[in-house]
Design a protein around this motif. Structure first.
Motif, short mmCIF file in Angstrom:
data_model
loop_
_atom_site.label_atom_id
_atom_site.label_comp_id
_atom_site.label_asym_id
_atom_site.label_seq_id
_atom_site.Cartn_x
_atom_site.Cartn_y
_atom_site.Cartn_z
N UNK A 129 0.86 -1.18 0.00
CA UNK A 129 0.00 0.00 0.00
C UNK A 129 0.89 1.23 0.00
N UNK A 130 0.33 2.38 -0.36
CA UNK A 130 1.13 3.60 -0.27
C UNK A 130 0.24 4.82 -0.10
N UNK A 142 -3.75 -0.45 -3.04
CA UNK A 142 -4.18 0.94 -2.94
C UNK A 142 -3.49 1.69 -1.82
N UNK A 143 -4.27 2.47 -1.06
CA UNK A 143 -3.69 3.26 0.03
C UNK A 143 -4.45 4.54 0.25
N UNK A 144 -3.72 5.68 0.14
CA UNK A 144 -4.31 6.98 0.46
C UNK A 144 -3.77 8.02 -0.52
N UNK A 145 -4.54 9.07 -0.74
CA UNK A 145 -4.11 10.19 -1.58
C UNK A 145 -4.28 11.48 -0.80
N UNK A 146 -3.21 12.29 -0.76
CA UNK A 146 -3.24 13.56 -0.03
C UNK A 146 -2.69 14.68 -0.89
N UNK A 147 -2.99 15.90 -0.52
CA UNK A 147 -2.41 17.07 -1.17
C UNK A 147 -1.20 17.54 -0.35
N UNK A 148 -0.05 17.73 -1.01
CA UNK A 148 1.14 18.17 -0.30
C UNK A 148 2.37 18.03 -1.17
N UNK A 149 3.55 18.06 -0.55
CA UNK A 149 4.80 17.90 -1.28
C UNK A 149 4.83 16.52 -1.93
N UNK A 150 5.33 16.47 -3.16
CA UNK A 150 5.32 15.24 -3.95
C UNK A 150 6.15 14.15 -3.26
N UNK A 151 5.49 13.08 -2.84
CA UNK A 151 6.19 11.97 -2.19
C UNK A 151 5.31 10.73 -2.21
N UNK A 152 5.97 9.58 -2.02
CA UNK A 152 5.28 8.29 -1.94
C UNK A 152 5.74 7.60 -0.66
N UNK A 153 4.81 7.36 0.25
CA UNK A 153 5.14 6.63 1.47
C UNK A 153 4.59 5.21 1.33
N UNK A 154 5.50 4.26 1.11
CA UNK A 154 5.10 2.88 0.87
C UNK A 154 5.00 2.07 2.15
N UNK A 155 4.18 1.04 2.11
CA UNK A 155 4.01 0.11 3.23
C UNK A 155 3.87 -1.29 2.65
N UNK A 156 4.74 -2.21 3.07
CA UNK A 156 4.74 -3.55 2.49
C UNK A 156 4.63 -4.61 3.58
N UNK A 157 4.02 -5.72 3.20
CA UNK A 157 3.83 -6.85 4.11
C UNK A 157 4.41 -8.10 3.46
N UNK A 158 5.11 -8.92 4.27
CA UNK A 158 5.64 -10.18 3.78
C UNK A 158 5.53 -11.25 4.84
N UNK A 159 5.87 -12.49 4.47
CA UNK A 159 5.81 -13.57 5.45
C UNK A 159 7.00 -14.50 5.29
N UNK A 160 7.34 -15.20 6.38
CA UNK A 160 8.43 -16.16 6.36
C UNK A 160 8.28 -17.12 7.53
N UNK A 161 8.73 -18.35 7.35
CA UNK A 161 8.70 -19.31 8.45
C UNK A 161 9.81 -18.99 9.47
N UNK A 191 5.01 -10.57 -7.71
CA UNK A 191 3.85 -11.34 -7.24
C UNK A 191 3.31 -10.81 -5.91
N UNK A 192 3.13 -9.51 -5.87
CA UNK A 192 2.71 -8.82 -4.66
C UNK A 192 1.43 -8.05 -4.96
N UNK A 193 0.46 -8.13 -4.10
CA UNK A 193 -0.81 -7.44 -4.35
C UNK A 193 -0.66 -5.94 -4.11
N UNK A 194 -1.03 -5.15 -5.10
CA UNK A 194 -1.11 -3.70 -4.93
C UNK A 194 -2.49 -3.40 -4.38
#
Length: 283
Positions: free
Chosen positions: A74-75, A106-125, A101-104
């Motif tokens: 998400x971002x 969506x996330x959030x949209x805001x007005x402000x300085x141009x930037x992308x704040x990403x958030x990722x989830x993964x798994x492992x044993x 092979x990662x699901x996109x």
């Protein structure tokens, strides 16, 4: 306050110093966030689709360092009111998620300085952590170092540009290492900083013997090549420590043995202490 000071303050609340946060049920779920700010992180020559891709790749590198399989991205998109090309950025985000092979999601949209704040989830044993280096481990680094530094400091050659514009998060390598390695961290702020973090958090000494410096870096920077490779940020390679009995795994992940873990503290090369340099926000 410098970036390190801010991180140390946050750690007072029980936050662990890892590439990603995690919880454990039957498997580990890992969560990471990383921001790309156009005014400071994006070269003028970088097109918007590549910018979108890189915002994903940065977060994937953190999951790779934990040994995770990517699940979700998400971002938060911060956009100036007059910005009209956001579709290109979103296309880049989607293409990177599809490639790994990662699901996109969506996330959030805001007005402000141009930037992308990403958030990722993964798994492992089994996850890899920064504080798990053991005495007598081999210290290894995937791929090569130094090209990013050379792109910004020396020349805009294609061989350097490739590493800046299209870095390869070591997802497959991290998943392999999750079964064998002890400590791991990704090279986002520079190898000198990352090696020192493993040393500090694991309470061990690291004796460096070499670095995997790309030949083009040696060609252009000559005697400065080692320092360039040591302090080049956003390389997104993995530094890991691994027991000697797993030498065959090192070849599988295209890594170079660069040193040894010893008892003691600090990082040393030819008897000289390597200071924690690399990138530091607010430094």
């Amino acid at each position: 306050m410098k970036e390190t000071d801010i991180i140390n303050y946050i750690k007072k609340f029980g936050i662990e110093d890892e590439d990603a946060a995690y919880i454990k049920n039957d498997e580990y779920l890992c969560f990471t966030t990383d921001a790309l700010v156009f005014s400071t992180d994006v070269p003028e020559e970088m097109d918007l689709k590549t910018v979108g891709r890189k915002s994903v790749l940065m977060n994937l590198s953190d999951l790779a360092a934990m040994g995770c399989k990517p699940l979700l991205f998400l971002c938060s998109l911060n956009l100036p009111r007059d910005f009209s090309d956001i579709k290109k950025v979103i296309d880049g985000i989607h293409s990177a998620c599809k490639e790994y092979n990662m699901k996109y999601a969506g996330g959030d949209v805001n007005e402000g300085e141009l930037s992308i704040s990403g958030f990722a989830v993964g798994k492992s044993k089994r996850i890899l952590r920064r504080n798990a280096a053991k005495e007598d481990d081999l210290v290894c680094i995937t791929g090569d170092l130094g090209r990013v530094y050379c792109y910004f400091k020396e020349a805009k050659r294609d061989i350097f540009k490739e590493k800046v514009f299209n870095p390869v998060p070591r997802i497959k390598e991290g998943q392999i290492l999750s079964s064998y390695a002890n400590a791991c961290i990704d090279v986002s702020d520079g190898a000198s900083k990352e090696l020192n973090l493993i040393s500090e958090l694991s309470n061990v000494k690291i004796e460096l013997e070499t670095l995997p410096i790309h030949p083009s870096v040696i060609e252009i920077s000559k005697e400065k090549a080692f320092d360039y490779a040591l302090n080049s940020g956003e390389e997104f390679e993995l530094i890991f420590t691994i027991p000697k009995k797993y030498k065959n795994v090192i070849e599988k992940v295209n890594a170079t043995v660069v040193g040894r873990v010893k008892s003691g503290e600090g990082v040393f090369y030819k008897g000289k202490k390597i200071e924690k340099k690399g990138w530091e926000h607010f430094g």
